[in-house]
Write an enzyme that holds these catalytic residues in place. Structure first.
Site, mmCIF file in Angstrom:
data_model
loop_
_atom_site.group_PDB
_atom_site.id
_atom_site.type_symbol
_atom_site.label_atom_id
_atom_site.label_comp_id
_atom_site.label_asym_id
_atom_site.label_seq_id
_atom_site.Cartn_x
_atom_site.Cartn_y
_atom_site.Cartn_z
ATOM 1 N N ASP A 206 -27.607 -21.353 -16.623
ATOM 2 C CA ASP A 206 -27.040 -22.700 -16.642
ATOM 3 C C ASP A 206 -28.174 -23.668 -16.992
ATOM 4 O O ASP A 206 -29.195 -23.725 -16.296
ATOM 5 C CB ASP A 206 -26.429 -23.030 -15.271
ATOM 6 C CG ASP A 206 -25.610 -24.310 -15.320
ATOM 7 O OD1 ASP A 206 -25.988 -25.226 -16.070
ATOM 8 O OD2 ASP A 206 -24.596 -24.392 -14.593
ATOM 9 N N TYR B 159 -23.474 -34.608 -20.273
ATOM 10 C CA TYR B 159 -23.485 -35.994 -19.781
ATOM 11 C C TYR B 159 -24.770 -36.327 -19.030
ATOM 12 O O TYR B 159 -24.966 -37.456 -18.630
ATOM 13 C CB TYR B 159 -22.263 -36.284 -18.896
ATOM 14 C CG TYR B 159 -21.997 -35.252 -17.830
ATOM 15 C CD1 TYR B 159 -22.728 -35.229 -16.653
ATOM 16 C CD2 TYR B 159 -21.015 -34.283 -18.014
ATOM 17 C CE1 TYR B 159 -22.501 -34.270 -15.686
ATOM 18 C CE2 TYR B 159 -20.775 -33.318 -17.057
ATOM 19 C CZ TYR B 159 -21.523 -33.314 -15.900
ATOM 20 O OH TYR B 159 -21.289 -32.353 -14.948
ATOM 21 N N ARG C 264 -33.589 -38.516 -5.320
ATOM 22 C CA ARG C 264 -33.880 -37.822 -6.574
ATOM 23 C C ARG C 264 -34.013 -38.829 -7.714
ATOM 24 O O ARG C 264 -33.231 -39.777 -7.811
ATOM 25 C CB ARG C 264 -32.719 -36.865 -6.833
ATOM 26 C CG ARG C 264 -32.926 -35.892 -7.945
ATOM 27 C CD ARG C 264 -31.785 -34.909 -7.991
ATOM 28 N NE ARG C 264 -30.530 -35.535 -8.422
ATOM 29 C CZ ARG C 264 -29.531 -34.878 -9.016
ATOM 30 N NH1 ARG C 264 -29.620 -33.583 -9.219
ATOM 31 N NH2 ARG C 264 -28.433 -35.507 -9.389
HETATM 32 C C1 LIG Z 1 -23.945 -31.043 -13.070
HETATM 33 C C2 LIG Z 1 -23.741 -29.585 -12.838
HETATM 34 C C3 LIG Z 1 -22.454 -29.020 -12.824
HETATM 35 C C4 LIG Z 1 -21.220 -29.855 -12.932
HETATM 36 O O1 LIG Z 1 -20.146 -29.153 -13.487
HETATM 37 P P1 LIG Z 1 -18.902 -29.935 -14.093
HETATM 38 O O2 LIG Z 1 -17.887 -28.905 -14.323
HETATM 39 O O3 LIG Z 1 -19.388 -30.612 -15.352
HETATM 40 O O4 LIG Z 1 -18.481 -30.966 -13.098
HETATM 41 C C5 LIG Z 1 -22.356 -27.639 -12.687
HETATM 42 N N1 LIG Z 1 -23.455 -26.864 -12.560
HETATM 43 C C6 LIG Z 1 -24.706 -27.380 -12.563
HETATM 44 C C7 LIG Z 1 -25.880 -26.484 -12.442
HETATM 45 C C8 LIG Z 1 -24.884 -28.754 -12.675
HETATM 46 O O5 LIG Z 1 -26.098 -29.273 -12.635
#
Ligand SMILES: *Cc1c(COP(=O)(O)O)cnc(C)c1O
Length: 397
Positions: free
Chosen positions: A184, A209, A356
């Site tokens: 991720d 975003y 943060r």
């Molecule tokens: C910001 C973030 C998300 C958010 O997921 P959405 O489906 O876009 O709300 C998920 N995983 C990680 C590691 C993040 O930093």
């Protein structure tokens, strides 16, 4: 050399605000405002349904995927846009598990973002077949990779502390033990150089975003290594990932390569905003971004430690081992952040006690860092955070 004075001019900054939260939601790129207005008026307004063909809406997820691919070391045709990051985590993990059917363990760490772990929990429950999610401390991940692991699923940069995993080394070890990897890149894409091909990652996902400034709710991306592209089975087999969506066959046939990771109708307006936001990266070197971000983080840490001895650094001092953010701990962290926001310094709070700050050189410089720390110093020295209204929790922290 990247000209950060000119990238800064591409963003709107509200009067009186020092914005240190681009790691949660990037600021508005001026080009996105114009592009979305244009898209709505000229494309949606005038083309109507014809826009899918004449304005290229149908190809947007691939075309924009390639633009992001350039920022994360992914070859052309290996990245596609759509849905939210949580959905993309599900897709990547499901496909990876399918490619490694004899194994039972998904290995992750306690520094992962909860939604990634939640998606894994839901997925494993639906898959059945005795699959298990094993969550260890971030420092224990390497030692926990063994021959039982089907998929190593990690977020490269820890959302709370900014700690950076060694993607290449962990992927190498996972492969040596017969495991696949899902990375991720939520806090990596646009924050630091990423080399998915060089690290030999199997799957990767990320949102747009945060450091990519695509706007609230901007669509996510998914990467599939070329070696898996034609064999990965899409668990979310929607019509846009079908080999021939407009044949309207009753049976699913996966599309070619990365196309199969598409699910339903793409969010065309949001993609137009993201496309414009990505213009800011033209002519930007990710190595320059990394060098500038490391210097900003070092400066911020030194200044805060000099002025605010009661704040405890949660991020490593080693610039090579962290992302583009710095966190400090304090039992009253939430109230401190509210007091900061009231003074125009916007960061955020992550439970249980982290304040943060994202330090993003595309639009933040030394002056903002010094200005923010001056206000933080005042708030700490005079206990300006100690007010009941700063302790009241909002829905989004
Ligand atoms: C910001 C973030 C998300 C958010 O997921 P959405 O489906 O876009 O709300 C998920 N995983 C990680 C590691 C993040 O930093």
């Amino acid at each position: 050399m990247t000209d950060f004075a000119s990238t800064r001019a591409l963003f709107h900054t509200p009067e009186g605000v020092i914005y240190l939260d681009g790691n949660s939601l990037g600021p508005l790129p001026l080009a996105a405002k114009a592009r979305v207005a244009d898209m709505i008026e000229k494309e949606w307004g005038e083309h109507l349904i014809r826009g899918w063909n004449v304005a290229g809406w149908m190809h947007q997820p691939r075309r924009i995927g390639d633009r992001i691919g350039r920022l994360i070391g992914a070859a052309e045709g290996t990245v596609v846009m759509g849905d939210t990051l949580s959905i993309k985590v599900y897709q990547a993990l499901a496909s990876a598990l399918d490619l490694n059917p004899a194994r039972r363990v998904v290995l992750s760490d306690s520094g992962n973002f909860p939604s990634d772990l939640y998606m894994a929990q839901g997925l494993l429950q639906s898959f059945g077949r005795g699959l298990e999610l094993k969550v260890v401390e971030p420092e224990a991940v390497e030692a926990a990779i063994d021959d039982s692991v089907a998929v190593l699923m990690l977020t490269e940069v820890d959302y709370r502390t900014g700690r950076l995993h060694d993607m290449k080394a962990l992927t190498k070890k996972a492969h040596a033990h017969g495991a696949l990897t899902v990375w991720d890149l939520a806090h990596s894409a646009g924050a630091l150089p990423v080399d998915l091909a060089g690290a030999d990652a199997d799957f990767a996902v990320g949102c747009t975003y945060k450091y990519l400034n695509g706007g609230p709710g901007a669509p996510a991306f998914i990467y599939v290594a070329p070696r898996h592209a034609e064999t990965a089975r899409p668990a979310l087999s929607g019509w846009m990932g079908h080999a021939a969506p407009f044949a309207f066959d009753l049976d699913y046939r996966a599309g070619q390569g990365i196309e199969r990771m598409r699910v339903g109708t793409p969010p065309v307006i949001a993609l137009a905003a993201l496309d414009a936001a990505l213009d800011a990266w033209d002519g930007v070197s990710m190595d320059d971004v990394r060098a500038a971000s490391t210097a900003l983080c070092d400066l911020f840490i030194a200044e805060v430690e000099a002025r605010c001895p009661e704040l405890v650094l949660a991020t490593t001092r080693d610039g090579f081992a962290r992302g583009s953010q710095v966190s400090f701990r304090h039992p009253e962290g939430y109230a401190i952040m509210q007091a900061l926001i009231a003074r125009g310094v916007i960061g955020d709070f992550r439970a249980p006690d982290n304040i943060r700050f994202g330090l993003t050189p595309l639009y933040i410089g030394e002056a903002e860092v010094r200005g923010a720390v001056e206000i933080l110093g005042d708030i700490m020295a005079n206990r300006l955070w100690d007010r009941p209204e700063y302790r009241r929790r909002a829905a989004v922290t």
